[in-house]
Design a protein around this motif. Structure first.
Motif, mmCIF file in Angstrom:
data_model
loop_
_atom_site.group_PDB
_atom_site.id
_atom_site.type_symbol
_atom_site.label_atom_id
_atom_site.label_comp_id
_atom_site.label_asym_id
_atom_site.label_seq_id
_atom_site.Cartn_x
_atom_site.Cartn_y
_atom_site.Cartn_z
ATOM 1 N N THR A 221 0.823 -1.188 0.087
ATOM 2 C CA THR A 221 -0.111 0.065 -0.014
ATOM 3 C C THR A 221 0.805 1.209 0.066
ATOM 4 O OG1 THR A 221 -0.264 -0.151 2.109
ATOM 5 C CG2 THR A 221 -1.894 -1.125 0.884
ATOM 6 N N SER A 222 0.536 2.219 -0.649
ATOM 7 C CA SER A 222 1.088 3.453 -0.915
ATOM 8 C C SER A 222 0.154 4.544 -1.130
ATOM 9 C CB SER A 222 2.312 3.490 -1.749
ATOM 10 O OG SER A 222 2.014 3.251 -2.937
ATOM 11 N N VAL A 223 0.681 5.928 -0.930
ATOM 12 C CA VAL A 223 -0.067 7.160 -1.383
ATOM 13 C C VAL A 223 0.802 7.876 -2.222
ATOM 14 C CG1 VAL A 223 -1.033 9.157 -0.488
ATOM 15 C CG2 VAL A 223 -1.189 7.005 0.797
ATOM 16 N N GLU A 303 5.791 3.899 -8.625
ATOM 17 C CA GLU A 303 5.648 3.114 -7.295
ATOM 18 C C GLU A 303 5.356 1.862 -7.602
ATOM 19 O OE1 GLU A 303 5.270 2.677 -3.464
ATOM 20 O OE2 GLU A 303 5.755 4.630 -4.361
ATOM 21 N N LEU A 304 4.856 1.292 -8.529
ATOM 22 C CA LEU A 304 4.788 -0.094 -8.637
ATOM 23 C C LEU A 304 5.998 -0.708 -8.728
ATOM 24 C CD1 LEU A 304 1.283 -0.784 -10.778
ATOM 25 C CD2 LEU A 304 1.995 -1.768 -8.660
ATOM 26 N N ARG A 305 6.921 -0.103 -9.872
ATOM 27 C CA ARG A 305 8.151 -0.470 -10.005
ATOM 28 C C ARG A 305 9.041 -0.470 -8.866
ATOM 29 N NH1 ARG A 305 8.804 2.777 -15.759
ATOM 30 N NH2 ARG A 305 7.694 1.416 -16.943
ATOM 31 N N ARG A 306 8.851 0.348 -8.136
ATOM 32 C CA ARG A 306 9.631 0.633 -6.816
ATOM 33 C C ARG A 306 9.480 -0.516 -5.884
ATOM 34 N NH1 ARG A 306 9.586 1.904 -1.760
ATOM 35 N NH2 ARG A 306 7.296 2.417 -1.946
ATOM 36 N N SER A 307 7.982 -0.759 -5.866
ATOM 37 C CA SER A 307 7.736 -2.142 -4.893
ATOM 38 C C SER A 307 8.021 -3.145 -5.146
ATOM 39 C CB SER A 307 6.179 -1.900 -4.559
ATOM 40 O OG SER A 307 5.394 -2.378 -5.885
#
Length: 420
Positions: A221-223, A303-307
């Motif tokens: 989860t992130s914002v 953000e998806l790539r970082r996760s």
């Protein structure tokens, strides 16, 4: 009755739901009021927020014909933090009991969390018993070692306390503080999507909230702190018009893809002060809006790539929230994400479905569904405790009956001996 309070940046929504005998959730009351005291998920003016909550709750009470005493409230914002953790314990009696599950989850959450953060959710992903992996419910299974993978979500304690303070000043209790994208997931995603792997993007006015589901559990989860308000601000600055007119223009005429907007369509734009209104083509407006939507979606991609989960969401992207409703948003997202994208509206509800059949109500309906699940779990726990108590009392009664019968038998033997 279950009440959900979606405290958003632009609007505060109160929904009242009732769980029917067939298990379906029926919405019986809705109240909404513009929010002036919130910014990007955080309270910036307590008095304004209290007034907005009161008005939304009063509208919902009037429509539902009931008095509201407590609510499930959503929380979002850049202060939200999350991480995945792992715990391991020994199974005490060779069979997993509820106490063992509680202990392994406690072990998994024993990670350093800053003192200014408050844990909101401990969401189990899977359990492992000895060498067996991927167990969803280990209760009653045999083994020696129990492991748990969980997703921990925390938020700034002060930010959460401010929201709770506003609710309590309205004379209401707080049944639970729920992460916004977790609530939206309940109302927007199908079970198949959660199992296969999907990314939910809830785009509101202040933030875009991300939740990645894999194998039926949340893994990330992130914002993203860029959302609908920035689109309104761009229109206001580009067209030199006040924010309230920019919001109206965005709602009525804006398009997220310039290729879908006709250059021959013109829009009248009110100016500041006494200046005359100006005209602009819808295509030119769409170019302003498209740039900001591209930024939002590219930030989600980053953000998806970082996760590390960008390749683990074969079900694609599901967008929801009020800002996702704009024409062309789904098409633009499909181009940027390069995977299937759909816009979701709340599912599995009865009652005022013609009103809540809108991405803007995803979080509010999700709060009701979350509350219904919590109420059912609580009822099941109460039933188990009552059943155990009944069994215990039955055992005591049986023992008492045996003892009484034994005493009567001994008295009879003594009487026979003494008289014969």
């Amino acid at each position: 009755m279950i009440v959900g309070l979606d405290v958003g940046t632009s609007k505060i929504t109160c929904l009242v739901g009732e769980v029917m005998s067939d298990g379906q959730l029926e919405i019986v009351g809705i109240g909404a009021h513009s929010s002036k005291g919130m910014k990007r998920g955080a309270v910036i003016n307590i008095e304004s927020t209290v007034q907005s909550i009161q008005r939304a709750v009063e509208e919902a009470e009037l429509m539902a014909g009931c008095n509201i005493h407590s609510v499930y409230v959503s929380v979002a914002g850049s202060h939200i933090r999350s991480l995945n953790s792992h715990g391991i314990v020994a199974i005490k009696d060779g069979e997993v009991e509820t106490a063992d599950i509680d202990r392994v989850i406690d072990a998994a959450q024993a990670v350093p969390i800053p003192s200014d953060q408050r844990v909101l959710h401990i969401l189990p992903q899977e359990f492992n018993i000895d060498s067996q992996e991927g167990i969803k419910d280990p209760l009653g299974m045999s083994g020696v070692r129990l492991e748990a993978n969980v997703h921990l979500v925390s938020g700034a304690a002060n930010a959460i306390m401010n929201i709770e303070k506003c609710i309590k000043r309205c004379g209401l209790g707080v049944d639970g503080v729920i992460l916004s994208q977790l609530a939206s997931s309940h109302s927007s995603l199908s079970d198949d999507e959660k199992e296969l792997g999907v990314c939910l993007v809830d785009i509101g006015a202040g933030t875009a909230d991300i939740a990645v589901w894999i194998d039926g559990a949340i893994h990330h989860t992130s914002v993203v702190p860029v959302a609908g308000d920035q689109v309104t601000n761009d229109i206001s600055m580009a067209l030199r018009t006040p924010a309230q007119h920019a919001e109206e223009i965005k709602t009525k005429y804006a398009c997220a893809m310039s290729s879908l907007a006709g250059a021959d369509q013109t829009i009248e734009v009110p100016s500041v002060g006494d200046r005359k209104a100006t005209s602009i083509s819808r295509h030119a407006l769409a170019e302003v809006v498209e740039a900001r939507y591209e930024e939002i979606f590219n930030l989600v991609v980053d953000e998806l790539r970082r996760s590390g989960y960008a390749e683990r969401v074969p079900a694609g992207i599901v967008i929801t929230g009020g800002t996702s409703l704009m024409e062309g948003a789904t098409e633009l997202a499909t181009r940027i994400f390069d995977m299937p994208v759909r816009m979701s509206v709340p599912i599995s509800v009865k009652g005022l479905s013609e009103i809540v059949d809108n991405p803007a109500y995803s979080t509010g309906v999700g709060l009701l569904m979350y509350g219904a699940d919590e109420t059912e779990l609580s009822a099941d726990s109460q039933h188990i405790r009552t059943s155990k108590s009944d069994v215990s009392n039955s055992g005591l009664n049986n023992a008492s009956a045996v003892e009484t019968a034994g005493k009567l038998w001994r008295d009879m033997q003594n009487w026979v001996k003494s008289n014969f």
